[in-house]
Scaffold this motif. Structure first.
Motif, PDB file in Angstrom:
ATOM      1  N   TRP A   1       0.807  -1.214   0.000  1.00 21.53           N
ATOM      2  CA  TRP A   1       0.000   0.000   0.000  1.00 21.53           C
ATOM      3  C   TRP A   1       0.845   1.269   0.000  1.00 21.53           C
ATOM      4  CZ3 TRP A   1      -4.832   1.153  -1.124  1.00 21.53           C
ATOM      5  CH2 TRP A   1      -5.792   0.140  -1.104  1.00 21.53           C
ATOM      6  N   ILE A   2       1.978   1.260   0.694  1.00 20.88           N
ATOM      7  CA  ILE A   2       2.812   2.465   0.746  1.00 20.88           C
ATOM      8  C   ILE A   2       3.274   2.843  -0.647  1.00 20.88           C
ATOM      9  CG2 ILE A   2       4.922   3.497   1.646  1.00 20.88           C
ATOM     10  CD1 ILE A   2       2.758   3.102   3.732  1.00 20.88           C
ATOM     11  N   TRP A   3       3.727   1.846  -1.401  1.00 23.84           N
ATOM     12  CA  TRP A   3       4.166   2.128  -2.770  1.00 23.84           C
ATOM     13  C   TRP A   3       2.986   2.609  -3.613  1.00 23.84           C
ATOM     14  CZ3 TRP A   3       2.917   0.780  -7.686  1.00 23.84           C
ATOM     15  CH2 TRP A   3       3.838   1.112  -8.686  1.00 23.84           C
ATOM     16  N   ALA A   4       1.838   1.967  -3.451  1.00 20.37           N
ATOM     17  CA  ALA A   4       0.668   2.346  -4.243  1.00 20.37           C
ATOM     18  C   ALA A   4       0.244   3.783  -3.946  1.00 20.37           C
ATOM     19  CB  ALA A   4      -0.486   1.387  -3.971  1.00 20.37           C
ATOM     20  N   LEU A   5       0.286   4.165  -2.669  1.00 26.92           N
ATOM     21  CA  LEU A   5      -0.141   5.503  -2.276  1.00 26.92           C
ATOM     22  C   LEU A   5       0.817   6.595  -2.744  1.00 26.92           C
ATOM     23  CD1 LEU A   5      -1.408   4.773   1.338  1.00 26.92           C
ATOM     24  CD2 LEU A   5      -2.800   5.622  -0.558  1.00 26.92           C
ATOM     25  N   THR A   6       2.026   6.213  -3.126  1.00 34.54           N
ATOM     26  CA  THR A   6       3.012   7.209  -3.553  1.00 34.54           C
ATOM     27  C   THR A   6       3.443   7.062  -5.008  1.00 34.54           C
ATOM     28  OG1 THR A   6       4.784   5.787  -2.676  1.00 34.54           O
ATOM     29  CG2 THR A   6       3.951   7.536  -1.227  1.00 34.54           C
ATOM     30  N   HIS A   7       3.018   5.971  -5.672  1.00 36.72           N
ATOM     31  CA  HIS A   7       3.500   5.741  -7.029  1.00 36.72           C
ATOM     32  C   HIS A   7       2.427   5.320  -8.033  1.00 36.72           C
ATOM     33  CE1 HIS A   7       7.318   5.477  -4.796  1.00 36.72           C
ATOM     34  NE2 HIS A   7       7.903   5.800  -5.923  1.00 36.72           N
ATOM     35  N   ASP A   8       1.335   4.727  -7.564  1.00 37.92           N
ATOM     36  CA  ASP A   8       0.360   4.172  -8.506  1.00 37.92           C
ATOM     37  C   ASP A   8      -0.473   5.285  -9.142  1.00 37.92           C
ATOM     38  OD1 ASP A   8      -1.094   1.852  -9.679  1.00 37.92           O
ATOM     39  OD2 ASP A   8      -2.765   2.783  -8.616  1.00 37.92           O
ATOM     40  N   PRO A   9      -0.398   5.491 -10.450  1.00 37.72           N
ATOM     41  CA  PRO A   9      -1.105   6.601 -11.099  1.00 37.72           C
ATOM     42  C   PRO A   9      -2.619   6.543 -10.928  1.00 37.72           C
ATOM     43  CG  PRO A   9       0.549   5.666 -12.573  1.00 37.72           C
ATOM     44  CD  PRO A   9       0.425   4.738 -11.406  1.00 37.72           C
ATOM     45  N   PHE A  10      -3.198   5.349 -10.993  1.00 33.76           N
ATOM     46  CA  PHE A  10      -4.648   5.225 -10.895  1.00 33.76           C
ATOM     47  C   PHE A  10      -5.145   5.597  -9.497  1.00 33.76           C
ATOM     48  CE2 PHE A  10      -3.517   2.550 -14.461  1.00 33.76           C
ATOM     49  CZ  PHE A  10      -4.492   2.864 -15.390  1.00 33.76           C
ATOM     50  N   LEU A  11      -4.449   5.097  -8.480  1.00 31.07           N
ATOM     51  CA  LEU A  11      -4.862   5.395  -7.106  1.00 31.07           C
ATOM     52  C   LEU A  11      -4.665   6.876  -6.792  1.00 31.07           C
ATOM     53  CD1 LEU A  11      -5.918   4.445  -4.405  1.00 31.07           C
ATOM     54  CD2 LEU A  11      -3.584   3.802  -3.758  1.00 31.07           C
ATOM     55  N   LEU A  12      -3.552   7.464  -7.208  1.00 30.23           N
ATOM     56  CA  LEU A  12      -3.284   8.874  -6.933  1.00 30.23           C
ATOM     57  C   LEU A  12      -4.282   9.776  -7.672  1.00 30.23           C
ATOM     58  CD1 LEU A  12       0.609   8.870  -6.935  1.00 30.23           C
ATOM     59  CD2 LEU A  12      -0.893   9.327  -4.991  1.00 30.23           C
ATOM     60  N   HIS A  13      -4.609   9.415  -8.904  1.00 29.95           N
ATOM     61  CA  HIS A  13      -5.620  10.166  -9.649  1.00 29.95           C
ATOM     62  C   HIS A  13      -6.956  10.123  -8.903  1.00 29.95           C
ATOM     63  CE1 HIS A  13      -7.351  11.236 -13.848  1.00 29.95           C
ATOM     64  NE2 HIS A  13      -8.272  11.468 -12.934  1.00 29.95           N
ATOM     65  N   PHE A  14      -7.333   8.939  -8.429  1.00 34.12           N
ATOM     66  CA  PHE A  14      -8.584   8.780  -7.689  1.00 34.12           C
ATOM     67  C   PHE A  14      -8.573   9.629  -6.421  1.00 34.12           C
ATOM     68  CE2 PHE A  14     -10.919   6.659  -4.277  1.00 34.12           C
ATOM     69  CZ  PHE A  14     -12.183   6.536  -4.842  1.00 34.12           C
ATOM     70  N   LEU A  15      -7.476   9.581  -5.663  1.00 35.89           N
ATOM     71  CA  LEU A  15      -7.391  10.330  -4.411  1.00 35.89           C
ATOM     72  C   LEU A  15      -7.426  11.831  -4.665  1.00 35.89           C
ATOM     73  CD1 LEU A  15      -4.667   8.233  -2.536  1.00 35.89           C
ATOM     74  CD2 LEU A  15      -7.119   8.319  -2.031  1.00 35.89           C
ATOM     75  N   HIS A  16      -6.756  12.274  -5.720  1.00 41.71           N
ATOM     76  CA  HIS A  16      -6.745  13.705  -6.026  1.00 41.71           C
ATOM     77  C   HIS A  16      -8.157  14.192  -6.391  1.00 41.71           C
ATOM     78  CE1 HIS A  16      -5.158  17.552  -7.153  1.00 41.71           C
ATOM     79  NE2 HIS A  16      -5.494  17.438  -8.430  1.00 41.71           N
ATOM     80  N   ARG A  17      -8.897  13.350  -7.111  1.00 43.41           N
ATOM     81  CA  ARG A  17     -10.286  13.709  -7.462  1.00 43.41           C
ATOM     82  C   ARG A  17     -11.154  13.915  -6.236  1.00 43.41           C
ATOM     83  NH1 ARG A  17     -12.918  10.345 -12.392  1.00 43.41           N
ATOM     84  NH2 ARG A  17     -11.380  10.765 -14.019  1.00 43.41           N
ATOM     85  N   TRP A  18     -11.091  12.977  -5.313  1.00 47.71           N
ATOM     86  CA  TRP A  18     -12.082  12.953  -4.243  1.00 47.71           C
ATOM     87  C   TRP A  18     -11.614  13.626  -2.964  1.00 47.71           C
ATOM     88  CZ3 TRP A  18     -16.416  12.595  -6.360  1.00 47.71           C
ATOM     89  CH2 TRP A  18     -16.568  11.845  -7.550  1.00 47.71           C
ATOM     90  N   TRP A  19     -10.315  13.716  -2.722  1.00 49.48           N
ATOM     91  CA  TRP A  19      -9.849  14.504  -1.585  1.00 49.48           C
ATOM     92  C   TRP A  19     -10.159  15.983  -1.831  1.00 49.48           C
ATOM     93  CZ3 TRP A  19      -8.510  13.232   3.197  1.00 49.48           C
ATOM     94  CH2 TRP A  19      -7.944  14.215   4.005  1.00 49.48           C
ATOM     95  N   ALA A  20     -10.305  16.356  -3.107  1.00 44.68           N
ATOM     96  CA  ALA A  20     -10.650  17.740  -3.449  1.00 44.68           C
ATOM     97  C   ALA A  20     -11.895  18.201  -2.701  1.00 44.68           C
ATOM     98  CB  ALA A  20     -10.861  17.879  -4.957  1.00 44.68           C
TER      99      ALA A  20
END
Length: 348
Positions: free
Chosen positions: A251-270
């Motif tokens: 999960w640590i790598w995914a939260l800092t490197h995975d484009p799909f997860l980061l795109h999703f988080l950026h959308r909804w943390w907004a």
């Protein structure tokens, strides 16, 4: 014993105009930095020459020498393809990186030279010299971070700069912008009332700042990893609400490197950030209505442009407008946070 500004010599309004002008230049360089990133121009200049780098290459031989240096970078070797790149193509990307660096130099001069003049003339109110020097140091640090970011993409098999260094570079610019706005507002208040003290950071403002920081950090990582291209639909991502993250490295790598997860988080943390910004705007709307309007306007436009960036397939100018509005949002939030600090002082 408290300090009393020497108003016979200090010129707070002159400093306000100067700091606001520098803040406007920082907004411009953030926008140009967005163009530089989106056109993949950042690695076109492979050296840092603070003096000689002011001028672009002059003459065909100089251009060919710069082009040859770029052709040795991993970005060119792994991404140019069999057709390679023409000299005209190289000149295009070189221009944006050179222009970005030029504006950075101009900001340095626009800040350092007036600061020296105000200092020599004794025009700086008491208590503000350390803060103004700290902002100068932040500017120098920003340039250093910019070069470290570029250098991260010039070695190994990296075809882009490190998204970590990109986020440090961008967020330092935002922090500097906030500091310029806050200091200008303090000096504006001092000009109106010689007994006015600098505003203090409040707890609610700190919470808002941290929530916005997380959103800006996610945005920088999305930009650095080209994660905006992970999906071109909204509110779903490739037809699904929640993407399947790459958890092969945890999960640590995914939260800092995975484009799909980061795109999703950026959308909804907004939307978390929007809620916090509405809270801040409502707190200051009576004391500083213009700041409240600025915050509402900035985040509203930014959300619309963020969605438009996705739906247009990361159109260059839409994405640049999104980043530019991000800088305006930071400036308006700094204004609102300052107003919140003054509001607390007035009610104490």
């Amino acid at each position: 014993m408290s300090e009393t500004p020497n108003h016979a010599m200090s010129r707070p309004l002159a400093l306000v105009r100067w700091l606001n002008a520098v803040a406007a230049m920082v907004v411009v360089i953030v926008a140009v930095g967005g163009i530089t990133r989106l056109t993949e121009s950042g690695l076109s200049i492979t050296q840092w020459n603070p003096i000689t780098g002011v001028l672009p290459p002059i003459g065909e031989a100089a251009w060919q020498a710069e082009f040859e240096l770029y052709r040795k970078t991993p970005e060119y070797l792994y991404e140019a393809g069999p057709a390679g790149m023409t000299l005209a193509d190289f000149k295009f990307i070189f221009f944006w990186e050179w222009f970005h660096r030029l504006i950075g130099r101009l900001i340095g001069l626009a800040y350092a030279l007036p600061l020296a003049w105000f200092w020599i003339k004794g025009a700086i109110p008491q208590g503000y010299k350390p803060r103004l020097l700290a902002l100068l140091a932040l500017g120098a640090l920003q340039g250093t971070f910019g070069w470290l970011m570029v250098r991260s993409g010039l070695s190994g098999q990296m075809t882009d700069v490190s998204h970590f260094w990109l986020s440090i570079h961008l967020l330092t610019a935002f922090f500097t912008l906030g500091g310029l706005v806050w200091t200008a507002r303090d000096l504006q208040a001092l000009a109106q009332d010689p007994a006015e003290r600098p505003a203090r950071l409040t707890g609610p403002s700190l919470i808002v700042a941290l929530l916005l920081f997380a959103q800006l950090l996610l945005g920088a990582w999305v930009a650095g990893l080209n994660a905006g291209h992970a999906a071109y639909d909204w509110p779903f991502m490739n037809g699904e609400f929640f993407p399947q993250p790459d958890l092969s490295r945890g999960w640590i790598w995914a939260l800092t490197h995975d484009p799909f997860l980061l795109h999703f988080l950026h959308r909804w943390w907004a939307w978390v950030a929007v809620g916090a910004l509405i809270w801040l705007a409502r707190r200051v709307r009576k004391e500083e209505r213009k700041a409240s309007i600025a915050i509402h306007s900035a985040f509203g436009v930014m959300v619309i442009l963020g969605i438009a960036t996705v739906l247009t397939g990361v159109s260059l100018w839409v994405a640049v407008a999104h980043q530019l509005t991000g800088a305006l949002l930071v400036a308006s939030v700094a204004w609102g946070m300052h107003a919140d600090g003054r509001r607390k002082a007035l009610r104490a």
